[in-house]
Design a protein around this motif. Structure first.
Motif, mmCIF file in Angstrom:
data_model
loop_
_atom_site.group_PDB
_atom_site.id
_atom_site.type_symbol
_atom_site.label_atom_id
_atom_site.label_comp_id
_atom_site.label_asym_id
_atom_site.label_seq_id
_atom_site.Cartn_x
_atom_site.Cartn_y
_atom_site.Cartn_z
ATOM 1 N N CYS A 143 86.640 18.518 46.459
ATOM 2 C CA CYS A 143 88.089 18.411 46.687
ATOM 3 C C CYS A 143 88.343 17.855 48.081
ATOM 4 C CB CYS A 143 88.745 19.783 46.618
ATOM 5 S SG CYS A 143 89.008 20.384 44.982
ATOM 6 N N LEU A 144 87.696 18.438 49.039
ATOM 7 C CA LEU A 144 87.963 18.054 50.424
ATOM 8 C C LEU A 144 87.464 16.637 50.682
ATOM 9 C CD1 LEU A 144 87.082 21.448 52.121
ATOM 10 C CD2 LEU A 144 89.292 20.587 51.373
ATOM 11 N N VAL A 192 96.923 8.713 59.357
ATOM 12 C CA VAL A 192 96.941 9.818 58.390
ATOM 13 C C VAL A 192 98.364 10.345 58.185
ATOM 14 C CG1 VAL A 192 96.463 11.604 60.126
ATOM 15 C CG2 VAL A 192 95.873 12.011 57.744
ATOM 16 N N PHE A 193 99.164 10.311 59.226
ATOM 17 C CA PHE A 193 100.539 10.806 59.075
ATOM 18 C C PHE A 193 101.381 9.818 58.255
ATOM 19 C CE2 PHE A 193 99.585 12.928 63.314
ATOM 20 C CZ PHE A 193 99.201 14.101 62.699
ATOM 21 N N ARG A 253 105.915 19.993 59.638
ATOM 22 C CA ARG A 253 105.876 19.420 58.279
ATOM 23 C C ARG A 253 104.847 20.165 57.418
ATOM 24 N NH1 ARG A 253 107.905 14.042 57.861
ATOM 25 N NH2 ARG A 253 108.871 14.588 59.820
ATOM 26 N N LEU A 254 103.696 20.454 58.029
ATOM 27 C CA LEU A 254 102.654 21.160 57.294
ATOM 28 C C LEU A 254 103.119 22.560 56.904
ATOM 29 C CD1 LEU A 254 99.820 21.465 56.165
ATOM 30 C CD2 LEU A 254 98.989 21.983 58.461
ATOM 31 N N SER A 255 103.767 23.249 57.835
ATOM 32 C CA SER A 255 104.215 24.603 57.508
ATOM 33 C C SER A 255 105.261 24.564 56.397
ATOM 34 C CB SER A 255 104.761 25.303 58.753
ATOM 35 O OG SER A 255 105.935 24.672 59.202
ATOM 36 N N LEU A 256 106.117 23.559 56.420
ATOM 37 C CA LEU A 256 107.114 23.434 55.354
ATOM 38 C C LEU A 256 106.444 23.173 54.008
ATOM 39 C CD1 LEU A 256 110.030 21.327 56.896
ATOM 40 C CD2 LEU A 256 110.209 23.594 55.874
ATOM 41 N N LEU A 257 105.454 22.310 54.018
ATOM 42 C CA LEU A 257 104.787 21.980 52.759
ATOM 43 C C LEU A 257 103.992 23.168 52.231
ATOM 44 C CD1 LEU A 257 103.666 18.329 53.490
ATOM 45 C CD2 LEU A 257 105.150 19.082 51.629
ATOM 46 N N ARG A 258 103.343 23.872 53.137
ATOM 47 C CA ARG A 258 102.625 25.077 52.698
ATOM 48 C C ARG A 258 103.592 26.055 52.047
ATOM 49 N NH1 ARG A 258 99.348 25.976 58.206
ATOM 50 N NH2 ARG A 258 97.331 25.080 57.663
ATOM 51 N N THR A 272 97.029 18.380 51.701
ATOM 52 C CA THR A 272 95.583 18.415 51.945
ATOM 53 C C THR A 272 95.219 17.533 53.131
ATOM 54 O OG1 THR A 272 95.271 18.738 49.577
ATOM 55 C CG2 THR A 272 93.337 18.124 50.860
ATOM 56 N N LEU A 273 95.843 16.372 53.196
ATOM 57 C CA LEU A 273 95.595 15.474 54.335
ATOM 58 C C LEU A 273 95.985 16.158 55.646
ATOM 59 C CD1 LEU A 273 96.928 12.082 52.942
ATOM 60 C CD2 LEU A 273 94.568 12.654 53.476
ATOM 61 N N LEU A 274 97.128 16.807 55.629
ATOM 62 C CA LEU A 274 97.569 17.481 56.861
ATOM 63 C C LEU A 274 96.654 18.658 57.204
ATOM 64 C CD1 LEU A 274 101.464 17.466 56.494
ATOM 65 C CD2 LEU A 274 100.124 16.344 58.275
ATOM 66 N N GLU A 275 96.221 19.379 56.188
ATOM 67 C CA GLU A 275 95.300 20.497 56.433
ATOM 68 C C GLU A 275 94.021 19.989 57.092
ATOM 69 O OE1 GLU A 275 95.766 23.668 55.807
ATOM 70 O OE2 GLU A 275 97.046 23.991 54.051
ATOM 71 N N GLU A 276 93.517 18.892 56.575
ATOM 72 C CA GLU A 276 92.283 18.344 57.134
ATOM 73 C C GLU A 276 92.489 17.868 58.564
ATOM 74 O OE1 GLU A 276 89.016 18.128 55.803
ATOM 75 O OE2 GLU A 276 90.091 19.744 54.798
ATOM 76 N N ARG A 277 93.627 17.220 58.767
ATOM 77 C CA ARG A 277 93.914 16.740 60.120
ATOM 78 C C ARG A 277 94.065 17.903 61.098
ATOM 79 N NH1 ARG A 277 94.616 16.330 64.439
ATOM 80 N NH2 ARG A 277 95.647 14.773 65.761
#
Lengths: 153, 503
Positions: B236-237, B123-124, B160-165, B141-146
């Motif tokens: 969506c999810l 997934v990463f 990475r997720l926090s940066l993208l958010r 979205t992939l990172l959120e789900e993970r």
């Protein structure tokens, strides 16, 4: 490290951290530059150092599955092979010397590293980062490798 | 202050023009990366595909350099649109990277786009591929789900997720009001749901609907709305779970609709679903989504009473030649030899001035109406009326020098010297150019003798006395009045301060 917005109108980005885990094999003889580079790249990368071709070949057998890329300095004083020759071998464009032993097949981006004065000597088709290295330049060179494969596919 | 760009303005700068600009500046590698990113993200970028092929086959040549808007507003627009590699390529390939803002953006993008560790969870790796492919929303979205899974994410992935958010959501501009939301919202529920949608927060809209339904269990409208939102957000999810993503996932069909929905673009979502339903009338998921969208629209419009039957246009009513946005894939667009030949023929006549409207050949390079930009690279190579068709940059530079167009010659020799730093001829020619310019306009600041700024009359009074560095020139051009900005032509390649031209 800064936490201010990159440009007005944006909120401050998350606090920078040194959590990078993508492993790069960094082939360079310059101790001072390597220390600085390690710090600059630490948010996204960990570096494994090799000073020349003699260090590279023995370490590849155990490392290659963990690597995200290889960066090779154009000038490798003291190395049996120069940077361009070493890069060509790593990219599979020419055969390794007999003393290198059996090399694993590498499916990795190989990026050249050069001073501004030597940048012009690098083949225009080769990926290149110029000293002093920054995070963006390394990432862009690695991303380009991925994109080139995608477009070719 | 850099104003927030209007969503969609990023499309105003054709990427192939920017790439040509980078090529002319000697930033060849960055130009190629920009083109590859554009072609990989959007096969409709046929001009980019042609230019990419042209540049690959001619590693020592540069095409003409047409004018193109290029400033941090453009970069930020691209970033907001998820075009992260494109943004980083331009930052790295121009002097924008030397500005404090440009440096900060480059550092952030360099971190976000860095590859994951080898051998990491698939997934990463997919997240990285999506980011490089321009699908930042899918990546987040992939990172959120993970992140919801039991096992903790590694620190770098959380970062990475926090940066993208931060990049995509914290600083997302409000979605452009749709005709629906622009209408009077008759209920409190409609108003609150609409607020969330305009903030591109579909889970937030669902949360609001659930809250309202819990507080007002007898509200039939709320029940309908909740059901519709649960279906839509749930889809969506499902659409972006790691299992549904192949290594060469194509952003099309349902996934394209999902991405639009996640961004709160309801009209675009509906349009894509209609296309899907037109192509495949048995696609229940698309039909259901259309019904849910109609319910949502009805509530937002204050028209409770349940959905009307989904209207699926007859396949035969499709507009010939319409662009199938939902059918885009990531393959290289087909560039026929005829197209390439036409494009190359076009290059052979590149010394003609750019013009608006229909142009020659395949119109692959000149199909854009030329307007007066705020900061523009001058069409240096388009003013040479005497150059022969097959001239290379060196010949053009020599011609410019001989004909007394010293600033133009300086620009061309700068690009040549950047490409061939070991060649003393170009250094000599550069020195000649500088000498001529100094004779004409006074001494040039030797340290930064690398940019030519061509400044119109309206700006010259601001540039005198000289010693203006590039950053100052750019600031003047950006911060000047509307007419000054419109007229300003600032060439940022390596600067020659020519503020004394005013005298």
């Amino acid at each position: 490290m800064t936490t201010k917005p990159p440009t007005p109108g944006w909120s401050p980005p998350p606090e920078p951290e040194a959590v990078g885990e993508a492993l790069l094999l960094w082939v360079d003889d310059d101790d001072h530059d390597f220390a600085r580079t390690q710090t600059v790249l630490s948010p996204s990368y960990q570096l494994v150092r090799a000073r020349g071709a003699e260090d590279v070949f023995p370490s590849l057998g155990s490392l290659h599955r963990r690597l995200s890329g290889v960066v090779v300095a154009v000038d490798l004083p003291g190395s049996v092979l120069g940077g361009p020759a070493l890069a060509a071998i790593l990219k599979g464009e020419c055969a390794p010397p007999s003393w290198a032993g059996a090399l694993p097949a590498l499916d990795l981006p190989v990026v050249m590293l050069a001073s501004p004065q030597r940048a012009g000597s690098v083949e225009p088709t080769a990926r290149l980062v110029v000293r002093p290295v920054d995070l963006a330049a390394v990432t862009l060179a690695l991303a380009d490798w991925l994109l080139e494969r995608r477009v070719r596919d | 202050m850099s104003p927030a760009p209007t969503p969609g303005t990023e499309a105003a700068v054709p990427i192939d023009r920017v790439a040509r600009l980078l090529l002319s500046l000697g930033s060849r590698r960055e130009a190629l990366t920009l083109l590859r990113a554009a072609v990989g993200r959007d096969p409709a970028e046929s001009a980019c595909a042609v230019l990419l092929r042209w540049a690959r086959e001619r590693p020592h040549l540069s095409p003409s350099a047409p004018g193109a808007d290029l400033d941090l507003d453009v970069i930020e627009g691209w970033i907001r649109a998820g075009m992260l590699v494109e943004a980083l390529s331009v930052l790295q390939g121009t002097l924008l990277r030397r500005t404090p803002e440009g440096m900060e953006w480059a550092r952030l993008l360099g971190e976000i786009l860095a590859p994951p560790p080898a051998g990491c969870e698939e997934v990463f790796a997919e997240v990285h591929r999506q980011l490089c492919g321009g699908a930042a929303v899918v990546a987040v979205t992939l990172l959120e789900e993970r992140a919801k899974e039991r096992s903790a994410m590694p620190a770098w992935a959380r970062r990475r997720l926090s940066l993208l958010r931060w990049l995509l959501f914290d600083n997302a501009p409000a979605a452009a009001p749709t005709p629906r939301s622009a209408k009077v919202l008759t209920s409190e529920l409609a108003r609150r749901v609409n607020e969330q949608i305009e903030a591109r927060n579909m889970p937030g809209a669902l949360h609001v609907a659930r809250e309202h339904r819990a507080a007002h269990p007898q509200d039939a409208e709320a029940g309908l709305l909740l059901s519709a939102l649960e279906q839509l957000v749930g889809s969506c999810l499902q659409s972006t779970t790691p299992e549904s993503l192949e290594s060469t996932m194509q952003v099309q069909g349902h996934l394209a609709a999902t991405m639009q929905l996640m961004m709160g673009n309801l009209l675009e979502t509906e349009r894509i679903y209609r296309r899907i339903a037109t192509r495949n009338p048995h696609d229940r998921r698309a039909q259901r989504a259309l019904e849910d969208l109609q319910v949502l629209g009805s509530v937002l419009r204050g028209e409770p009473g349940g959905p009307t039957p989904a209207i699926v246009p007859n396949a035969s009513s499709r507009t010939p030649g319409a662009v199938d946005d939902d059918a885009t894939d990531l393959a290289l667009p087909v560039v026929t030899d005829a197209m390439l030949a036409a494009a190359l023929a076009d290059e052979d006549t590149q010394d003609e001035p750019l013009r608006a409207g229909p142009s020659r050949g395949a119109d692959l390079f000149d199909d854009v109406t030329v307007s007066r930009p705020r900061i523009t690279m001058p069409d240096l190579w388009d003013v040479d009326e005497t150059a022969t068709n097959d001239e290379e940059p060196e010949a053009k530079a020599a011609l410019a020098l001989v004909q007394g167009r010293h600033q133009e010659a300086l620009m061309l020799y700068s690009a040549l010297a950047a490409r061939h730093p070991g060649d003393p001829r170009y250094q000599e020619r550069l020195a000649q150019c500088i000498e001529h310019i100094e004779q004409q306009h006074g001494p040039v600041d030797a340290d930064e003798v690398t940019v030519v700024t061509t400044v119109p009359e309206s700006l010259r009074s601001e540039l005198v006395p000289t010693d203006m560095r590039m950053s100052a020139a750019v600031r003047h051009a950006r911060m000047g009045s509307a007419s000054q900005r419109g007229d300003a032509i600032v060439l940022v390649s390596r600067i020659v301060t020519v503020g004394r031209t005013a005298s």
